[in-house]
Design a protein around this motif. Structure first.
Motif: not given
Length: 230
Positions: A2-3, A46-57, A59-68
Motif C-alpha cells: 500500500i502506498d 489519485i485524490a481529485p479533492n486535493n486532500k490527504i490521505p489517499a492511497l494506492v493498493d 495488490d488488490p484482492a481482485d488481482g487487477g491493476g493498482p486501486v487508487p
C-alpha cells in the motif's frame, strides 16, 4: 504493498493507525500541505479533492491493476474488508459500525475541523464562529460520550469506527473541549491511546490544532486555506 499519501492531520492519522493495527505492508508518501504538494497533478490523479490521505493498493484482492482511493472513511472500509480485520462479523453489528463511521466523516470531523480552524489558524478572530463550532463539537462529544456509557468501544469490539473517531478527539484542547466533562469518552480515549498501534502511529506526531503551535507564514496560510484547485 500500500502506498499511503499522508500528512499528520487527524484524517491522515486514521489510516496510519489502521495500518499499524493490522500490520499491512505499506510505504508512507509524505505530502507537504503547506508547500502545496496536494495540488500536484500526479496527486490529483489519485485524490481529485486535493486532500490527504489517499492511497494506492498495488495488490488488490481482485488481482487487477493498482486501486487508487481517496476519502478516509472509504479507505478505512476498503482496507478493513481487504484484510478482514477491525470489522464486526455480525450483520447488525456491522450496520452499527457503519453508522458511526459515517457519523464521524459527516459530523465529528468537519465540525472539529471548523473549530480548529477558527480557534487556531484563522487570520482574524471571529468570536461568533468560535462559539458556534465550540458548542457543536461539545454536542458531538456528548453524543459519543453517551454511546460509550455502557460499552468499551463504539460498535462492540475495537473497529474502524474507533479508529475514525480517535484522531479527532486528540486535538480536544484546540477544540476548546475538556475531556473530564465527558467521562465515558475520556475512559475510551485513554484505552485507545494506550494501544501499542496507536502509540506507534503517533510517535513523533505533533497536534496540528495545538493552541500554542507556531503561526503559519502568510504564504503557508494562503496555500492551506486560500487556494482553490483548478
Amino acid at each position: 504493498m500500500i502506498d499511503l499519501y499522508y500528512a499528520p492531520t487527524p484524517n491522515g492519522q486514521k489510516l496510519k493507525m489502521f495500518l499499524e493495527e493490522v500490520g499491512l505492508p505499506h510505504r508512507i508518501v509524505t505530502i507537504r500541505l503547506s508547500q502545496g504538494e496536494q495540488f500536484a497533478p500526479e496527486f490529483l490523479a489519485i485524490a481529485p479533492n486535493n486532500k490527504i490521505p489517499a492511497l494506492v493498493d498495488h495488490d488488490p484482492a481482485d488481482g487487477g491493476g493498482p486501486v487508487p482511493m481517496f476519502e478516509s472513511g472509504a479507505m478505512l472500509l476498503y482496507l478493513a474488508e481487504k484484510t478482514d480485520q477491525l470489522l464486526p462479523r455480525h450483520p447488525r453489528d456491522r450496520n452499527t459500525m457503519l453508522q458511526w463511521l459515517f457519523w464521524q466523516c459527516a459530523g465529528l470531523g468537519p465540525m472539529a475541523g471548523q473549530i480548529g480552524y477558527f480557534n487556531v489558524y484563522a487570520v482574524e478572530r471571529v468570536p461568533f464562529a468560535i462559539d458556534r463550532y465550540r458548542q457543536e463539537v461539545a454536542r458531538l462529544y456528548g453524543v459519543l460520550d453517551r454511546r460509550l456509557a455502557d460499552r468499551a468501544f463504539i460498535a462492540g469490539d475495537y473497529s474502524i469506527a474507533d479508529i475514525a473517531c480517535y484522531p479527532w478527539i486528540v486535538p480536544h484542547a484546540g477544540h476548546l473541549q475538556t475531556l473530564s466533562d465527558f467521562p465515558n469518552l475520556s475512559r475510551w480515549f485513554d484505552a485507545v491511546a494506550a494501544r501499542p498501534a496507536t502509540i506507534r502511529a503517533y510517535d513523533g506526531v505533533a497536534d496540528v490544532y495545538a493552541p500554542t503551535r507556531n503561526p503559519l507564514s502568510d504564504t503557508e496560510t494562503a496555500t492551506l486555506f486560500g487556494r482553490r484547485s483548478a
